[in-house]
Design an enzyme around this catalytic site. Structure first.
Site, PDB file in Angstrom:
ATOM      1  N   GLY A 249      35.314  11.570 -10.154  1.00  0.00           N
ATOM      2  CA  GLY A 249      35.320  11.936 -12.136  1.00  0.00           C
ATOM      3  C   GLY A 249      34.974  10.864 -12.746  1.00  0.00           C
ATOM      4  O   GLY A 249      34.301  10.953 -13.549  1.00  0.00           O
TER       5      GLY A 249
ATOM      6  N   GLU B  31      37.351  18.415 -12.083  1.00  0.00           N
ATOM      7  CA  GLU B  31      38.228  18.743 -11.369  1.00  0.00           C
ATOM      8  C   GLU B  31      38.682  18.449 -10.242  1.00  0.00           C
ATOM      9  O   GLU B  31      37.776  18.318  -9.297  1.00  0.00           O
ATOM     10  CB  GLU B  31      38.409  20.908 -10.381  1.00  0.00           C
TER      11      GLU B  31
ATOM     12  N   CYS C  99      43.211  20.069  -3.461  1.00  0.00           N
ATOM     13  CA  CYS C  99      43.241  19.761  -4.189  1.00  0.00           C
ATOM     14  C   CYS C  99      45.033  20.042  -4.753  1.00  0.00           C
ATOM     15  O   CYS C  99      45.654  19.796  -5.686  1.00  0.00           O
ATOM     16  CB  CYS C  99      42.135  19.859  -5.801  1.00  0.00           C
TER      17      CYS C  99
END
Length: 508
Positions: free
Chosen positions: A244, A261, A295
């Protein structure tokens, strides 16, 4: 060939590039998809080359010029038809998700149900893309805002939810008038091809422009192309915090938009006033569901010192009842990790826990022999640790649960917040004051905070996402649709004069 593969037309030499109605073999290297369930190669495809990728983006740009002008309710009806197709193929796609990714069949079917649910949500949303009307300070003027499509949306998804997260983005983006280029995980490419196959008939029957739904297979490179490409208006990326940060840096250099995310390090607080009969199943599912590869998986359990030993004994009893094996068999609770690298990461984490002084109250291990030939099956475990240890501060994508003791609620909340990630959190208590404190501004700093339910799982009606190193993105429900559109403020003068701002006069 397995029947569900035949139904979804997943065969050897699968195409690696698709622009919706049309697909072709990529010109890159061969990508093989292995099942962690039995270690078998399911199929292979050639991934996209840079030339393939550029062709897809050009087609998507052309399609956007047409798609954005279709009325939103019409776009919504096309998404409704897609939902119907996923209903028809739910069993087969759920089986493929289970077989290619390794999650239980029940979870695989549940993931397809999420696609169906988000289609239903998007249909209603297509008639509710609201703007606001504001009061102007100038006479005979009206101010309002409206929302317009962004353009090409790049979707980079992870292996653990190989189809649901794509749908959270794509279905919303489509009703908003955007077109999508999807780069699924290289560990689960066949589910991506299957989804394109399932909706192809809908695209053709409705004469949807080729390029509205695109697929580009490959590893790291296509993701980097998407992140760096100024032609991609929004990059939605799901994966590790490391990934990310790279996406954010690449989009930031071109002043692009990104929706991230990323990792979670989720905790459940158990107070003395918790209903343990409700808490224990939530803890176990959160810790071992999808073999700890969500996650939102529960990583840390923060337990009050008064009930610490009692809860530890309950967990020991519950873990002895777990059945590990082929996730496509309904009697098994825990399937495999995704691949050998994930097993290596699990074993490395265990060694670090021991080195830093941790004690295992439920022992770990790898499983071999009949039924475990893939080498990807491991034992869920529980370790007593300290929250500040480096290994506890990091996310390990495996069924490892950390047990931590606390004395006061303020201490528990500080422990819960005391990690770099901020995705999901929960508290189990029947005390209203404790619950409200946890949900207040002085409570959990996560994007998701639950009371008397676990950290794992989320309904599509709420915006999904987290804070801090989780990336700050929001997908799915609520007003997350605004991420996929651009806001425009409009002022209309319907009077006979032109009053200028700040009372300025300018006469000609």
């Amino acid at each position: 060939m397995k029947e569900f593969l035949r139904e979804l037309t997943i065969q050897a030499d699968n195409p690696g590039v698709s622009t919706g109605q049309n697909q072709w073999a990529g010109h890159g290297k061969v990508l093989e998809s292995y099942s962690p369930v039995d270690g078998h190669c399911i199929a292979n495809t050639q991934v996209a080359s840079r030339e393939d990728y550029d062709a897809v983006i050009r087609q998507a740009q052309v399609a956007f010029e047409v798609w954005r002008l279709k009325p939103a309710p019409l776009r919504g009806d096309i998404v409704r038809q897609m939902g119907q197709q996923f209903r028809q193929h739910k069993q087969a796609l759920g089986q493929l998700v289970s077989y290619e990714m390794g999650k239980s069949l029940q979870e695989g079917l549940g993931e397809v149900q999420e696609i169906i649910d988000i289609c239903d949500f998007a249909v209603g949303l297509s008639r509710q893309l609201y703007g606001l009307t504001m009061q102007s300070e100038r006479p005979d003027h009206r101010m309002y805002e409206q929302w317009h499509p962004l353009g090409v949306v790049g979707i980079i998804s992870a292996f653990n939810f190989p189809v649901a997260v794509w749908s959270w983005n794509a279905m919303i983006a489509w009703v908003c008038g955007d077109v999508c280029v999807w780069k699924p995980s290289e560990k689960t490419p066949l589910t991506g091809i299957a989804c394109q196959n399932i909706i192809r008939e809908v695209l053709r029957n409705n004469e949807v422009p080729e390029g509205v739904s695109c697929l580009v297979l490959g590893g790291r490179e296509p993701g980097e192309w998407i992140a760096s490409d100024a032609r991609v208006a929004l990059v939605s990326a799901t994966g590790s915090t490391r990934m990310g940060k790279a996406v954010a840096e690449a989009t930031g250099r071109r002043l692009g938009r990104c929706l991230l995310e990323l990792g979670g390090n989720n905790a459940i607080i158990i107070t003395p006033e918790a209903d343990l009969a409700v808490a224990v199943p939530a803890i176990v599912f959160g810790a071992v569901g999808t073999a700890g590869q969500r996650c939102t998986s529960t990583r840390r359990l923060i337990v009050h010192e008064k009930i610490y030993e009692d809860l530890k004994q309950r967990l020991q009893k519950a873990y002895t009842q777990l059945r590990i094996g082929d996730p496509m068999e309904a009697t098994h609770h825990v399937g495999p990790l995704i691949d050998q690298q994930a097993v290596d990461d699990y074993q490395a984490a265990l060694e670090t826990i021991k080195a830093q002084g941790g004690t295992f109250v439920i022992e770990p291990g790898t499983l071999t022999g009949s039924g475990y030939e893939s080498g990807c099956y491991v034992r869920p475990c529980v370790a007593e640790v300290e929250n500040h240890w480096d290994i506890v501060q990091r996310e390990t994508f495996a069924p490892i649960l950390y047990l931590i003791k606390y004395a006061t609620l303020e201490e528990a909340i500080a422990l819960q917040n005391g990690v770099p990630q901020g995705l999901s959190s929960a508290i189990f208590t029947l005390n209203m004051r404790e619950a409200e404190r946890f949900l207040s501004a002085a409570g959990s700093d996560c994007g998701i905070a639950n009371v008397n339910i676990g950290t794992s799982g989320a309904e599509i009606g709420g915006a999904f996402g987290g804070e801090k190193e989780t990336g700050g993105g929001r997908e799915s429900g609520s007003d997350a649709w605004k991420t996929y559109m651009r806001r425009q403020t409009n002022t209309i003068n319907f009077g006979h004069s032109l009053p200028l701002a700040q009372g300025i006069t300018f006469e000609l």
